[in-house]
Design an enzyme around this catalytic site. Structure first.
Site, PDB file in Angstrom:
ATOM      1  N   CYS A  20       0.814  -1.226   0.000  1.00 24.04           N
ATOM      2  CA  CYS A  20       0.000   0.000   0.000  1.00 24.04           C
ATOM      3  C   CYS A  20       0.847   1.275   0.000  1.00 24.04           C
ATOM      4  O   CYS A  20       0.343   2.362  -0.298  1.00 24.04           O
ATOM      5  CB  CYS A  20      -0.937   0.009   1.199  1.00 24.04           C
ATOM      6  SG  CYS A  20      -1.958  -1.459   1.303  1.00 24.04           S
ATOM      7  N   HIS A  56      -3.381   7.007   3.453  1.00 26.10           N
ATOM      8  CA  HIS A  56      -3.796   5.720   2.887  1.00 26.10           C
ATOM      9  C   HIS A  56      -5.170   5.358   3.451  1.00 26.10           C
ATOM     10  O   HIS A  56      -5.409   5.456   4.653  1.00 26.10           O
ATOM     11  CB  HIS A  56      -2.756   4.654   3.249  1.00 26.10           C
ATOM     12  CG  HIS A  56      -3.155   3.275   2.872  1.00 26.10           C
ATOM     13  ND1 HIS A  56      -3.755   2.976   1.667  1.00 26.10           N
ATOM     14  CD2 HIS A  56      -3.053   2.086   3.546  1.00 26.10           C
ATOM     15  CE1 HIS A  56      -3.991   1.675   1.604  1.00 26.10           C
ATOM     16  NE2 HIS A  56      -3.582   1.121   2.728  1.00 26.10           N
ATOM     17  N   ASN A  80     -10.081  -0.283   0.766  1.00 32.20           N
ATOM     18  CA  ASN A  80      -8.615  -0.201   0.694  1.00 32.20           C
ATOM     19  C   ASN A  80      -8.171  -0.663  -0.692  1.00 32.20           C
ATOM     20  O   ASN A  80      -8.237  -1.861  -0.997  1.00 32.20           O
ATOM     21  CB  ASN A  80      -8.014  -1.082   1.800  1.00 32.20           C
ATOM     22  CG  ASN A  80      -6.496  -1.085   1.787  1.00 32.20           C
ATOM     23  OD1 ASN A  80      -5.868  -0.559   0.857  1.00 32.20           O
ATOM     24  ND2 ASN A  80      -5.907  -1.677   2.802  1.00 32.20           N
TER      25      ASN A  80
END
Ligand code: ACO
Length: 325
Positions: A112, A252, A282
């Protein structure tokens, strides 16, 4: 000379998977998913869509937004943990799709945190004369490696791509500071155990569902709530700026509780934080880029604004960056 973002773009698959859809697939509820993660729905790539497809769409928009043509791009980095193939790199297919002539093209996997890692690698190459205009795309189809029988992970992930074209910008703008890092001692916390050289695909791997992402959610949660504010504080200090100098924080988009916890620790007003995870979940390496591009196209994030970008992910990796757009 300052190096920064010249153009932005993003793309997500059209198919929407809602919490109500997931209620029919695993033992979960809309209420549990919303209160534990903040997610209501996510985009999901269909059978015919792969990472390079959405990466190319996002990349094309970023090149247009920069006012450039594909021939101006001389570096492509696709930051992904879900490449189309083991070989070649997804960046090669993006290059073909966008009709970009000869240039350096490779994939980068920092989970990520990938997009921030990619932008810093591009900066390093630019400083040493390795490129003039870099296309850095964070793109993942995490739902392709999600176990839709595992309620602890399948409610969290979505698919998408966020891109930026980077190059020389005017004085006072660009990447003002950065910090990216990793603690390899925590590599087991988020992993896909099967399908690599450690455990190549086999009947055993498939029977144990080891081709899918596995995660120690609680350990990652504790790590994230500590590292996100620490990293943002570090890059602010490096840039000689205070929290009050930031127009926007773009974290994030993993979990609303992680974001809220982090902004509380740094005393950041909630109205200066870009959050879109309710609609996308996500999206891994794509998440910061999608949030930035969406806010930019909506007229919230503007040229000249000072942004704090911060992310964490598998590795465990993390990174932060102060950018004046
Ligand atoms: N629906 C209903 N119940 C569930 C679900 C679900 N989808 N998932 C877990 N539960 C249950 C658990 O079994 C547990 O039940 P028990 O108490 O009877 O044992 C209970 O809910 C609580 O589970 P926890 O795991 O403690 O829930 P928590 O509040 O920690 O939330 C979550 C879990 C959302 C995964 C959280 O830990 C988290 O967000 N962690 C960070 C994950 C992350 O951000 N990863 C990013 C990296 S991804 C990458 O790099 C690709």
């Amino acid at each position: 000379m300052p190096f920064g973002i010249l153009g932005m773009g993003s793309a997500c698959p059209e198919n929407v998977l809602t919490n109500q859809d997931l209620e029919k697939m695993v033992d979960t509820s809309d209420e549990w998913i919303r209160t534990r993660s903040g997610i209501a729905e996510r985009r999901i790539a269909d059978h015919n869509t792969a990472t390079s497809d959405i990466a190319s769409q996002a990349g094309r928009k970023a090149i247009e937004d920069a006012g450039l043509t594909p021939a101006d791009i001389d570096l492509i980095i696709v930051c992904t943990l879900t490449p189309d193939y083991q070989l070649p790199a997804t960046a090669c297919q993006v290059m073909e799709n966008l009709e970009i002539p000869n240039c350096m093209a490779f994939d980068l996997n920092a989970a990520c945190t990938g997009w921030l890692y990619g932008m810093i690698c591009a900066k390093g190459l630019w400083v040493t004369g390795g490129c003039r205009h870099a296309l850095v795309i964070g793109a993942d189809c995490l739902t392709k490696i999600t176990n839709f029988k595992d309620r602890a992970t399948c409610v969290l992930f979505g698919d998408g791509a966020g891109a930026a074209v980077l190059g020389e910008v005017e004085e006072g703008r660009g990447i003002l500071s950065h910090h990216v890092s990793c603690d390899g001692r925590m590599f087991r916390h988020i992993m896909v155990p099967g399908g690599g050289s450690r455990k190549p695909f086999s009947r055993e791997v498939l029977e144990a569902d080891e081709q899918f992402i596995q995660m120690d959610g609680n350990d990652v949660f504790k790590f994230a709530v500590r590292i996100m504010p620490e990293t943002l504080r570090l890059v602010l200090d490096k840039a000689g700026l205070a929290v009050s100098d930031l127009d926007w924080v773009i974290p994030h988009q993993a979990n609303l509780r992680i974001i809220e916890n982090g902004i509380k620790r740094l005393d950041i007003p909630a109205e200066r934080v870009i959050i879109n995870l309710e609609r996308f979940g996500n999206t891994s390496a794509a998440s910061v880029g999608i949030a930035l591009d969406e806010a930019y196209r909506a007229g919230r994030v503007k040229r000249g604004h000072t942004l704090g970008l911060v992310a964490f992910g598998g590795g465990l990796t993390w990174g932060g960056m102060i950018v004046r757009l």
